[in-house]
Design an enzyme around this catalytic site. Sequence first.
Site, short mmCIF file in Angstrom:
data_model
loop_
_atom_site.label_atom_id
_atom_site.label_comp_id
_atom_site.label_asym_id
_atom_site.label_seq_id
_atom_site.Cartn_x
_atom_site.Cartn_y
_atom_site.Cartn_z
N LYS A 11 0.81 -1.22 0.00
CA LYS A 11 0.00 0.00 0.00
C LYS A 11 0.85 1.28 0.00
CE LYS A 11 -3.92 -2.32 2.15
NZ LYS A 11 -4.92 -2.27 3.22
N TYR A 51 -12.29 -1.75 -4.89
CA TYR A 51 -12.86 -1.94 -3.55
C TYR A 51 -14.38 -1.85 -3.52
CZ TYR A 51 -8.20 -2.00 -1.56
OH TYR A 51 -6.91 -2.35 -1.25
N PHE A 59 -15.82 2.71 6.04
CA PHE A 59 -14.42 2.97 5.69
C PHE A 59 -14.17 3.05 4.18
CE2 PHE A 59 -14.99 -1.62 6.17
CZ PHE A 59 -14.46 -2.10 4.98
N ARG A 87 -2.75 -15.16 3.76
CA ARG A 87 -3.54 -14.52 4.82
C ARG A 87 -2.87 -14.75 6.19
NH1 ARG A 87 -6.77 -10.71 3.23
NH2 ARG A 87 -8.03 -10.99 5.08
N THR A 93 -5.89 -7.80 10.31
CA THR A 93 -6.00 -6.46 9.72
C THR A 93 -5.60 -5.39 10.72
OG1 THR A 93 -7.84 -7.29 8.39
CG2 THR A 93 -7.58 -4.92 8.50
N ARG A 104 1.73 -7.48 8.79
CA ARG A 104 1.04 -6.33 9.39
C ARG A 104 1.60 -5.98 10.76
NH1 ARG A 104 -4.76 -8.09 6.90
NH2 ARG A 104 -4.50 -7.02 4.90
N ASN A 114 -2.57 -0.52 7.00
CA ASN A 114 -1.98 -1.79 7.42
C ASN A 114 -0.94 -2.35 6.45
OD1 ASN A 114 -3.63 -2.88 5.42
ND2 ASN A 114 -5.19 -3.53 6.87
N HIS A 117 -2.07 -5.54 1.31
CA HIS A 117 -3.35 -6.17 0.99
C HIS A 117 -3.09 -7.59 0.53
CE1 HIS A 117 -7.25 -6.81 -1.07
NE2 HIS A 117 -6.51 -7.38 -2.01
N GLU A 128 -9.01 -10.04 -8.70
CA GLU A 128 -8.04 -8.98 -8.41
C GLU A 128 -6.81 -9.07 -9.31
OE1 GLU A 128 -7.31 -9.31 -4.19
OE2 GLU A 128 -9.28 -8.48 -3.68
#
Length: 140
Positions: A11, A51, A59, A87, A93, A104, A114, A117, A128
Amino acid sequence: MASNRTLTMIKPNAVARGLIGEILEKITNSGFKIIALKMTQLTLNDAKKFYAVHEGKPFYEDLYVFMSSAPIVVAILEKENAVEDFRTLLGNTDPTKAKEGTLRKLFAESLSRNAVHGSDSDENARIESSFHFSRREQFS
């Protein structure tokens, strides 16, 4: 049958902090093979589309504005049980609840910043990945 591919995005906050190399090293050291990789910047409309699953949530606006605010690094990762394993590597998160050693826990600034993604399902990994990469940009 579980997919062997997932998508990740480093990010804007992590890119700005110079964490690309460190994050990619953790990913590859965890057994993931990078089969597509690029730095890009989402337009506001692209971020809204990406998104859209979160549209209507409190959010949503902050998320798409943040994700279009600066460059990101996007990668398709390959490994057996890729989505589930990634994951786990990502961690919660909320970085305050993430396990030690997860991406994270190591790199996030906050719940909304965070750092990384990861796709949350095999289906979303395919969607995606296709959003960010053409077939000719993927190497296995």
